[in-house]
Design a protein around this motif. Structure first.
Motif, PDB file in Angstrom:
ATOM      1  N   GLU A  30       3.270  45.844 116.735  1.00  0.00           N
ATOM      2  CA  GLU A  30       3.354  45.645 118.319  1.00  0.00           C
ATOM      3  C   GLU A  30       1.958  45.081 118.893  1.00  0.00           C
ATOM      4  O   GLU A  30       1.965  44.089 119.377  1.00  0.00           O
ATOM      5  N   CYS A  31       0.864  45.440 118.272  1.00  0.00           N
ATOM      6  CA  CYS A  31      -0.220  45.207 118.898  1.00  0.00           C
ATOM      7  C   CYS A  31      -0.933  43.901 118.417  1.00  0.00           C
ATOM      8  O   CYS A  31      -1.946  43.395 118.936  1.00  0.00           O
ATOM      9  N   GLY A  87       1.441  41.338 118.456  1.00  0.00           N
ATOM     10  CA  GLY A  87       2.374  40.474 119.238  1.00  0.00           C
ATOM     11  C   GLY A  87       3.602  40.495 118.327  1.00  0.00           C
ATOM     12  O   GLY A  87       4.446  39.537 118.418  1.00  0.00           O
ATOM     13  N   PRO A 104      -5.208  35.419 117.433  1.00  0.00           N
ATOM     14  CA  PRO A 104      -5.781  35.736 118.991  1.00  0.00           C
ATOM     15  C   PRO A 104      -6.791  34.545 119.172  1.00  0.00           C
ATOM     16  O   PRO A 104      -7.202  33.949 118.382  1.00  0.00           O
ATOM     17  N   LEU A 121       6.842  35.528 115.794  1.00  0.00           N
ATOM     18  CA  LEU A 121       5.916  35.485 117.219  1.00  0.00           C
ATOM     19  C   LEU A 121       4.733  35.850 117.116  1.00  0.00           C
ATOM     20  O   LEU A 121       3.882  36.043 118.234  1.00  0.00           O
ATOM     21  N   TYR A 122       4.108  36.165 115.901  1.00  0.00           N
ATOM     22  CA  TYR A 122       2.445  36.174 115.682  1.00  0.00           C
ATOM     23  C   TYR A 122       1.689  35.069 116.138  1.00  0.00           C
ATOM     24  O   TYR A 122       2.139  34.060 115.658  1.00  0.00           O
ATOM     25  N   ARG A 123       0.698  35.205 116.952  1.00  0.00           N
ATOM     26  CA  ARG A 123      -0.217  34.155 117.264  1.00  0.00           C
ATOM     27  C   ARG A 123      -1.530  34.773 117.024  1.00  0.00           C
ATOM     28  O   ARG A 123      -1.905  35.999 117.337  1.00  0.00           O
TER      29      ARG A 123
END
Ligand code: SAH
Length: 243
Positions: A125-126, A128, A243, A239-241
């Motif tokens: 979650e943290c 993304g 940072p 959905l991961y991007r």
């Protein structure tokens, strides 16, 4: 005065994700049995007034055996102390908290379980990655990667896992990642399925590694991925991007 044991989850890392109840019982503890999984920030904030007992690293690499930990919990509680058994994440998700509760029940020791935020959901979650998503993941399966899927009989149904839609979240899976990935693809999971590995989630030195299922074991080896890490497999990983 009657002793009591608190089976406490510390959350995935950092004081911000420790619950109020956890803080309360930690601050009132006479004895705290801990391992390294809660992370430095939480461990550094343990009250110096309590007797602090280091039970070892985490994930099966204990300096104290499970039976010794249970015996200590029982003994201190019998002597009238307030005992906190502090665990990373949630105490009942792969933390042997359930077994410890059974011992306390059998020994007639009063206990309270203090739930924690589990790394299985919070760590992805943290960065993304939501473990469910209305469009692509209506189910999430959380499993242990601790057992080597190529050895002996597995407690896990790899064929079912390979075919299950949604998200797989694997804890304690770094060591067996090559075997896990080949088991899944061998049972028909798409080798292009996106995978993310989050090491030391929610810690200052957190690191994310991504790649397709068919190549992830090699990528992880090259990048020297180490535990503790959460492995997420499924379309939500898109959905991961960075940072
Ligand atoms: N009860 C814990 C899990 C204990 S099993 C919980 O609910 O979170 C130990 C495993 O948890 C590790 O091997 C790793 O897979 C995972 N883990 C726990 N905290 C983590 C963190 N901060 N970052 C990455 N993985 C973590």
């Amino acid at each position: 005065m009657k002793g009591r044991v608190y089976l406490v989850g510390s959350g995935p890392g950092g004081l911000g994700l420790l619950t109020f109840r956890a803080r309360e019982v930690i601050d009132g503890a006479d004895v705290i049995l801990y391992d390294q999984l809660p992370g430095e920030e939480v461990l550094a904030a343990l009250p110096p007034t309590a007797e602090l007992i280091d039970c070892g690293k985490y994930g099966g690499m204990h300096t104290l055996e499970q039976e010794d930990i249970e015996a200590l919990m029982v003994r201190h509680a019998r002597e009238g102390r307030s005992v906190v058994r502090l665990k990373g994440g949630d105490p009942f998700l792969f933390g042997r908290g359930g077994e410890e509760m059974e011992v306390l029940r059998a020994e007639g020791i009063p206990y309270e379980v203090v739930p924690g935020i589990t790394s299985a959901i919070a760590v992805p979650e943290c960065v993304g990655i939501p473990v469910t998503h209305r469009e692509v993941a209506s189910q999430v399966t959380i499993l242990t990667g601790h057992e080597d899927p190529t050895k002996g009989r597995s407690a896990l149904d790899w064929e079912w896992l390979a075919r299950s839609p949604g998200t797989l979240v694997i804890l304690m899976g770094v060591k067996n990642l090559p075997a896990i990935a080949s088991r899944l693809t061998g049972h028909g999971m798409d080798a292009a399925s996106p995978v993310a590995i989050i090491e030391r989630g929610l810690r200052p030195d957190q690191r994310v590694t991504t790649g397709p299922l068919g190549e992830i074991a090699e990528i992880a080896r090259e990048r020297k991925v180490r535990p503790p890490a959460i492995i997420v497999i499924g379309p939500v990983v898109e959905l991961y991007r960075e940072p």
